[in-house]
Design a protein around this motif. Structure first.
Motif, PDB file in Angstrom:
ATOM      1  N   PHE A 103       0.887  -1.165   0.000  1.00 30.58           N
ATOM      2  CA  PHE A 103       0.000   0.000   0.000  1.00 30.58           C
ATOM      3  C   PHE A 103       0.919   1.207   0.000  1.00 30.58           C
ATOM      4  O   PHE A 103       1.555   1.492   1.017  1.00 30.58           O
ATOM      5  CB  PHE A 103      -0.890   0.018   1.246  1.00 30.58           C
ATOM      6  CG  PHE A 103      -1.801  -1.167   1.360  1.00 30.58           C
ATOM      7  CD1 PHE A 103      -2.972  -1.243   0.600  1.00 30.58           C
ATOM      8  CD2 PHE A 103      -1.508  -2.207   2.223  1.00 30.58           C
ATOM      9  CE1 PHE A 103      -3.816  -2.336   0.704  1.00 30.58           C
ATOM     10  CE2 PHE A 103      -2.350  -3.309   2.330  1.00 30.58           C
ATOM     11  CZ  PHE A 103      -3.507  -3.371   1.568  1.00 30.58           C
ATOM     12  N   LYS A 163       4.264   1.056   1.870  1.00 38.74           N
ATOM     13  CA  LYS A 163       4.146   0.090   2.965  1.00 38.74           C
ATOM     14  C   LYS A 163       3.961  -1.314   2.391  1.00 38.74           C
ATOM     15  O   LYS A 163       2.988  -1.586   1.681  1.00 38.74           O
ATOM     16  CB  LYS A 163       2.947   0.455   3.844  1.00 38.74           C
ATOM     17  CG  LYS A 163       2.573  -0.569   4.885  1.00 38.74           C
ATOM     18  CD  LYS A 163       3.472  -0.518   6.071  1.00 38.74           C
ATOM     19  CE  LYS A 163       3.643  -1.900   6.671  1.00 38.74           C
ATOM     20  NZ  LYS A 163       4.664  -1.981   7.689  1.00 38.74           N
ATOM     21  N   ALA A 182       2.765  -4.638   2.937  1.00 42.88           N
ATOM     22  CA  ALA A 182       1.923  -5.373   3.890  1.00 42.88           C
ATOM     23  C   ALA A 182       2.218  -6.865   3.816  1.00 42.88           C
ATOM     24  O   ALA A 182       2.268  -7.543   4.833  1.00 42.88           O
ATOM     25  CB  ALA A 182       0.452  -5.096   3.618  1.00 42.88           C
ATOM     26  N   PRO A 215       1.079 -10.775  15.369  1.00 45.73           N
ATOM     27  CA  PRO A 215       0.700  -9.549  16.082  1.00 45.73           C
ATOM     28  C   PRO A 215      -0.020  -8.567  15.161  1.00 45.73           C
ATOM     29  O   PRO A 215      -0.122  -8.801  13.957  1.00 45.73           O
ATOM     30  CB  PRO A 215       2.049  -8.982  16.526  1.00 45.73           C
ATOM     31  CG  PRO A 215       3.020  -9.472  15.504  1.00 45.73           C
ATOM     32  CD  PRO A 215       2.516 -10.833  15.078  1.00 45.73           C
ATOM     33  N   ASN A 216      -0.479  -7.490  15.713  1.00 43.45           N
ATOM     34  CA  ASN A 216      -1.090  -6.411  14.939  1.00 43.45           C
ATOM     35  C   ASN A 216      -0.157  -5.945  13.837  1.00 43.45           C
ATOM     36  O   ASN A 216       1.026  -5.768  14.074  1.00 43.45           O
ATOM     37  CB  ASN A 216      -1.332  -5.218  15.875  1.00 43.45           C
ATOM     38  CG  ASN A 216      -2.801  -4.995  16.066  1.00 43.45           C
ATOM     39  OD1 ASN A 216      -3.585  -5.213  15.137  1.00 43.45           O
ATOM     40  ND2 ASN A 216      -3.182  -4.583  17.248  1.00 43.45           N
ATOM     41  N   GLY A 217      -0.686  -5.782  12.634  1.00 41.00           N
ATOM     42  CA  GLY A 217       0.124  -5.259  11.538  1.00 41.00           C
ATOM     43  C   GLY A 217       0.953  -6.310  10.822  1.00 41.00           C
ATOM     44  O   GLY A 217       1.710  -5.995   9.907  1.00 41.00           O
ATOM     45  N   ALA A 218       0.814  -7.601  11.199  1.00 40.82           N
ATOM     46  CA  ALA A 218       1.629  -8.666  10.605  1.00 40.82           C
ATOM     47  C   ALA A 218       1.248  -8.967   9.161  1.00 40.82           C
ATOM     48  O   ALA A 218       2.053  -9.470   8.386  1.00 40.82           O
ATOM     49  CB  ALA A 218       1.507  -9.940  11.443  1.00 40.82           C
ATOM     50  N   GLY A 219      -0.007  -8.653   8.796  1.00 46.48           N
ATOM     51  CA  GLY A 219      -0.467  -8.945   7.446  1.00 46.48           C
ATOM     52  C   GLY A 219      -1.613  -9.947   7.408  1.00 46.48           C
ATOM     53  O   GLY A 219      -1.960 -10.455   6.336  1.00 46.48           O
ATOM     54  N   LYS A 220      -2.225 -10.214   8.541  1.00 47.22           N
ATOM     55  CA  LYS A 220      -3.292 -11.221   8.607  1.00 47.22           C
ATOM     56  C   LYS A 220      -4.515 -10.804   7.782  1.00 47.22           C
ATOM     57  O   LYS A 220      -5.000 -11.565   6.947  1.00 47.22           O
ATOM     58  CB  LYS A 220      -3.711 -11.472  10.077  1.00 47.22           C
ATOM     59  CG  LYS A 220      -2.574 -11.965  10.969  1.00 47.22           C
ATOM     60  CD  LYS A 220      -3.036 -12.281  12.379  1.00 47.22           C
ATOM     61  CE  LYS A 220      -3.554 -11.064  13.135  1.00 47.22           C
ATOM     62  NZ  LYS A 220      -2.522 -10.021  13.355  1.00 47.22           N
ATOM     63  N   THR A 221      -5.012  -9.595   8.052  1.00 39.45           N
ATOM     64  CA  THR A 221      -6.221  -9.159   7.355  1.00 39.45           C
ATOM     65  C   THR A 221      -5.967  -8.994   5.856  1.00 39.45           C
ATOM     66  O   THR A 221      -6.812  -9.354   5.037  1.00 39.45           O
ATOM     67  CB  THR A 221      -6.756  -7.852   7.974  1.00 39.45           C
ATOM     68  OG1 THR A 221      -7.112  -8.114   9.341  1.00 39.45           O
ATOM     69  CG2 THR A 221      -7.980  -7.332   7.238  1.00 39.45           C
ATOM     70  N   THR A 222      -4.793  -8.510   5.497  1.00 35.39           N
ATOM     71  CA  THR A 222      -4.462  -8.372   4.075  1.00 35.39           C
ATOM     72  C   THR A 222      -4.478  -9.747   3.400  1.00 35.39           C
ATOM     73  O   THR A 222      -5.032  -9.906   2.306  1.00 35.39           O
ATOM     74  CB  THR A 222      -3.093  -7.680   3.907  1.00 35.39           C
ATOM     75  OG1 THR A 222      -3.113  -6.442   4.619  1.00 35.39           O
ATOM     76  CG2 THR A 222      -2.783  -7.409   2.444  1.00 35.39           C
ATOM     77  N   ARG A 241      -8.027 -10.826   2.987  1.00 39.73           N
ATOM     78  CA  ARG A 241      -8.721 -10.086   1.921  1.00 39.73           C
ATOM     79  C   ARG A 241      -8.324 -10.600   0.540  1.00 39.73           C
ATOM     80  O   ARG A 241      -9.153 -10.667  -0.363  1.00 39.73           O
ATOM     81  CB  ARG A 241      -8.445  -8.597   2.055  1.00 39.73           C
ATOM     82  CG  ARG A 241      -9.151  -7.995   3.281  1.00 39.73           C
ATOM     83  CD  ARG A 241      -8.814  -6.534   3.477  1.00 39.73           C
ATOM     84  NE  ARG A 241      -9.349  -5.696   2.405  1.00 39.73           N
ATOM     85  CZ  ARG A 241      -8.815  -4.529   2.038  1.00 39.73           C
ATOM     86  NH1 ARG A 241      -7.742  -4.073   2.630  1.00 39.73           N
ATOM     87  NH2 ARG A 241      -9.378  -3.845   1.069  1.00 39.73           N
ATOM     88  N   GLN A 300     -12.863  -9.117  10.614  1.00 37.73           N
ATOM     89  CA  GLN A 300     -12.325  -8.762  11.933  1.00 37.73           C
ATOM     90  C   GLN A 300     -13.354  -7.961  12.735  1.00 37.73           C
ATOM     91  O   GLN A 300     -13.399  -8.040  13.954  1.00 37.73           O
ATOM     92  CB  GLN A 300     -11.032  -7.961  11.756  1.00 37.73           C
ATOM     93  CG  GLN A 300     -10.346  -7.658  13.070  1.00 37.73           C
ATOM     94  CD  GLN A 300      -8.913  -7.188  12.861  1.00 37.73           C
ATOM     95  OE1 GLN A 300      -8.443  -7.041  11.729  1.00 37.73           O
ATOM     96  NE2 GLN A 300      -8.211  -6.957  13.954  1.00 37.73           N
TER      97      GLN A 300
HETATM   98  N1  LIG Z   1      -5.535  -0.194   3.026  1.00 39.55           N
HETATM   99  C1  LIG Z   1      -4.320  -0.004   3.572  1.00 39.55           C
HETATM  100  N2  LIG Z   1      -3.607   1.108   3.309  1.00 39.55           N
HETATM  101  C2  LIG Z   1      -2.379   1.276   3.840  1.00 39.55           C
HETATM  102  N3  LIG Z   1      -1.769   0.406   4.656  1.00 39.55           N
HETATM  103  C3  LIG Z   1      -2.443  -0.718   4.965  1.00 39.55           C
HETATM  104  C4  LIG Z   1      -3.754  -0.979   4.443  1.00 39.55           C
HETATM  105  N4  LIG Z   1      -4.163  -2.184   4.920  1.00 39.55           N
HETATM  106  C5  LIG Z   1      -3.162  -2.638   5.707  1.00 39.55           C
HETATM  107  N5  LIG Z   1      -2.136  -1.765   5.730  1.00 39.55           N
HETATM  108  C6  LIG Z   1      -0.859  -1.950   6.458  1.00 39.55           C
HETATM  109  O1  LIG Z   1      -0.356  -3.221   6.123  1.00 39.55           O
HETATM  110  C7  LIG Z   1       0.173  -3.886   7.263  1.00 39.55           C
HETATM  111  C8  LIG Z   1      -0.573  -5.183   7.504  1.00 39.55           C
HETATM  112  O2  LIG Z   1      -1.903  -4.877   7.901  1.00 39.55           O
HETATM  113  P1  LIG Z   1      -2.980  -5.993   8.236  1.00 39.55           P
HETATM  114  O3  LIG Z   1      -2.986  -7.001   7.154  1.00 39.55           O
HETATM  115  O4  LIG Z   1      -4.254  -5.285   8.521  1.00 39.55           O
HETATM  116  O5  LIG Z   1      -2.353  -6.621   9.556  1.00 39.55           O
HETATM  117  P2  LIG Z   1      -3.058  -7.489  10.706  1.00 39.55           P
HETATM  118  O6  LIG Z   1      -4.422  -7.871  10.240  1.00 39.55           O
HETATM  119  O7  LIG Z   1      -2.143  -8.662  10.893  1.00 39.55           O
HETATM  120  O8  LIG Z   1      -3.089  -6.615  11.926  1.00 39.55           O
HETATM  121  C9  LIG Z   1       0.046  -2.883   8.409  1.00 39.55           C
HETATM  122  O9  LIG Z   1       1.255  -2.190   8.524  1.00 39.55           O
HETATM  123  C10 LIG Z   1      -1.067  -1.970   7.951  1.00 39.55           C
HETATM  124  O10 LIG Z   1      -0.918  -0.698   8.530  1.00 39.55           O
END
Ligand SMILES: Nc1ncnc2c1ncn2[C@@H]1O[C@H](COP(=O)(O)OP(=O)(O)O)[C@@H](O)[C@H]1O
Ligand SMILES: [Mg+2]
Length: 332
Positions: free
Chosen positions: A19, A22, A24, A43-50, A53, A89
């Motif tokens: 992104f 960044k 991800a 942990p938070n920010g590891a890339g789980k939600t990405t 998705r 989430q």
């Molecule tokens: N839409 C986005 N725009 C910019 N940065 C993003 C976006 N989605 C996620 N990120 C960044 O990508 C990294 C991984 O995010 P995410 O997959 O949400 O982690 P997790 O779910 O493990 O907490 C984080 O640093 C987050 O800030």
């Protein structure tokens, strides 16, 4: 289309996603056999939600490939969606509707007839233990009930694969236990589940295999037992208030087993991994008493995600938080 035998229900190879500047995802590889639970722990920010998705076709990876129930997420998104149930989430329930109405709506969106939709909603309310609250507006539900309703929504169309993004984050212990029970039921019914979590204990309870993710890539994988073997057993911790007694205390704790105690100079607290739990605790307390070393706040706890990261990477998951923890050389 039915799935070919032995083909993984979920497979990802080298997924990357940025992104802006960044990164991800920096190369995520995953695999889950049909009917199993894959825990993605990080942990938070590891890339789980990405990752979630990308697998659920809501986001296109920059490179890499992924398949769900044998279908390519980039080339056959409709087929993927037909086989996949997603619980995000943040629980996606319509607060103005009752639980029953929420599920009925989802069923209708999947193209079920009125009668079938009504029956499916009733079944799910039943199996997720929401009968009593079924006709109340979901805005009045507790966090645990909402999560269960959202989970039920992901199962309306009986998907072969279900993806759950941090299903218990923010829940109280009761809500967490209920949600675990619901997940175990769907696993018993043969569904393949990918579950993300920040809790080692949760991955341990629910997952057949675990992938530990950090910085957008998988840094370790294996069964819960394999992971625990690398991380070690329970953590014995105690505080030694008198500074001059900390060196002899460190010697006693260090002699308990092969694990090196960690000392936090700010709080005077020791933590040591023990493979014999309560037995080690009793033995250590006996030795400390004999040496007239007073201790406070004695505890024994299962390893946390922090402990996993410390064991796997040799450092805590976030440099800032762990900065106060010194290795034993710091005791003087
Ligand atoms: N839409 C986005 N725009 C910019 N940065 C993003 C976006 N989605 C996620 N990120 C960044 O990508 C990294 C991984 O995010 P995410 O997959 O949400 O982690 P997790 O779910 O493990 O907490 C984080 O640093 C987050 O800030
Ligand atoms: Mg997330």
């Amino acid at each position: 289309m039915t799935q070919r035998h032995n083909e993984p229900a979920i497979r990802a190879e080298g997924l990357t996603k940025s992104f802006g500047d960044k990164q991800a995802l920096t190369g995520v590889d995953l695999e889950a056999a049909p009917g199993t639970v894959l825990g993605v722990l990080g942990p938070n920010g590891a890339g789980k939600t990405t990752t979630v998705r990308v697998l659920s076709t809501l986001l296109r990876a920059d490179s890499g490939q992924a398949w769900v129930a044998g279908h390519d997420v980039h080339r056959e998104p409709e087929n993927v969606r037909r086989h996949l149930g997603l619980s995000g989430q943040y629980a996606a329930v319509d607060e103005k509707l009752t639980g029953r109405e929420n599920l009925y709506l989802v069923a209708r969106l999947y193209g079920m007839g009125r009668h079938a939709a009504r029956r499916r909603a009733a079944q799910l309310l039943d199996s997720f233990n929401l009968q009593e609250a079924a006709d109340r507006r979901s805005g009045t539900y507790s966090g645990g009930m909402r999560r269960r309703l959202d989970l039920a929504g992901a199962l309306v169309a009986r998907p072969a694969v279900v993806v759950l993004d941090e299903p218990t984050t923010g829940l109280d212990p009761r809500g967490r236990a209920d949600t675990w029970a619901s997940i175990q039921e769907l696993v018993a019914a043969g569904t393949t589940v990918l579950l993300t979590t920040q809790y080692l204990e949760e991955a341990d309870q629910l997952a057949d295999t675990i992938a530990v993710i950090e910085g957008g890539r998988v840094i370790a994988r294996g069964t819960a037992a394999q992971l625990k073997a690398r991380v070690g057993g329970e953590r014995l911790s105690l505080t030694v208030p008198e500074p001059h007694l900390r060196t002899p205390a460190a010697e006693i704790l260090g002699a308990l087993g092969p694990h090196v105690p960690v000392f936090d100079a700010r709080t005077g607290r020791f933590t040591v991994t023990t493979d014999h739990g309560a037995e080690s605790l009793e033995y250590a307390l006996g030795c400390l008493r004999t040496a007239s070393i007073a201790v406070r706040d004695v505890g024994l706890a299962p390893p946390t995600l922090d402990d996993v990261f410390l064991a796997l990477t040799g450092r805590p998951q976030t440099a800032g938080e762990g900065a106060a923890v010194q290795p034993m050389e710091g005791v003087r």
